[in-house]
Design a protein around this motif. Structure first.
Motif, PDB file in Angstrom:
ATOM      1  N   GLU A 127      38.955  45.789  41.811  1.00  0.00           N
ATOM      2  CA  GLU A 127      39.972  45.131  40.999  1.00  0.00           C
ATOM      3  C   GLU A 127      39.380  44.676  39.670  1.00  0.00           C
ATOM      4  O   GLU A 127      40.017  44.783  38.624  1.00  0.00           O
ATOM      5  CB  GLU A 127      40.564  43.932  41.737  1.00  0.00           C
ATOM      6  CG  GLU A 127      41.454  44.311  42.892  1.00  0.00           C
ATOM      7  CD  GLU A 127      42.042  43.098  43.598  1.00  0.00           C
ATOM      8  OE1 GLU A 127      41.795  41.955  43.153  1.00  0.00           O
ATOM      9  OE2 GLU A 127      42.752  43.294  44.592  1.00  0.00           O
ATOM     10  N   PRO A 153      46.249  43.611  40.268  1.00  0.00           N
ATOM     11  CA  PRO A 153      45.230  42.747  40.885  1.00  0.00           C
ATOM     12  C   PRO A 153      45.619  41.273  40.781  1.00  0.00           C
ATOM     13  O   PRO A 153      46.336  40.873  39.864  1.00  0.00           O
ATOM     14  CB  PRO A 153      43.978  43.011  40.048  1.00  0.00           C
ATOM     15  CG  PRO A 153      44.248  44.260  39.296  1.00  0.00           C
ATOM     16  CD  PRO A 153      45.717  44.363  39.149  1.00  0.00           C
ATOM     17  N   GLU A 154      45.153  40.499  41.732  1.00  0.00           N
ATOM     18  CA  GLU A 154      45.430  39.057  41.711  1.00  0.00           C
ATOM     19  C   GLU A 154      44.834  38.433  40.497  1.00  0.00           C
ATOM     20  O   GLU A 154      45.304  37.540  39.889  1.00  0.00           O
ATOM     21  CB  GLU A 154      44.888  38.394  42.962  1.00  0.00           C
ATOM     22  CG  GLU A 154      45.629  38.804  44.209  1.00  0.00           C
ATOM     23  CD  GLU A 154      45.089  38.104  45.439  1.00  0.00           C
ATOM     24  OE1 GLU A 154      44.558  36.989  45.320  1.00  0.00           O
ATOM     25  OE2 GLU A 154      45.207  38.672  46.505  1.00  0.00           O
TER      26      GLU A 154
END
Length: 107
Positions: free
Chosen positions: A17, A106-107
């Protein structure tokens, strides 16, 4: 960054990520409004001109211009996240260019 198979701590980013995000940031930096904002705020020069390709990406720039862009990027993400978020807001950059072509986000 944490590699696949390792447990991520609260301040760590999974490597895959993280690399996706690092690949996206030069595209954001190439937005005209972001480029103007970084040059004005940092005093760092930008690339001389855009590549001839219609949708030229970071990889289409000559090596000297890539170095300039990476220097700007290092400045932009310095003092994370304040400088980045502040400049994006000031230049009116929405969420869309930050996550375009990123699936999953992605976070």
């Amino acid at each position: 960054m944490v590699w696949p198979g390792q447990d991520a701590g609260p301040s760590e980013v999974p490597a895959l990520e993280g690399f996706d995000v690092l690949h996206q940031l030069p595209a954001v930096l190439l937005l005209p409004e972001v480029q103007r904002g970084v040059v004005a705020a940092s005093g760092l020069p930008g690339p001389g001109r855009r590549p001839d390709r219609r949708n030229g990406s970071f990889e289409d720039f000559p090596l000297a211009d890539r170095r300039l862009l990476l220097t700007q990027l290092a400045w932009l993400i310095g003092e994370w996240p304040g400088r980045f978020v502040g400049l994006m807001r000031l230049q009116g950059v929405t969420r869309r260019p930050l996550v375009i072509n990123m699936s999953p986000i992605p976070e």
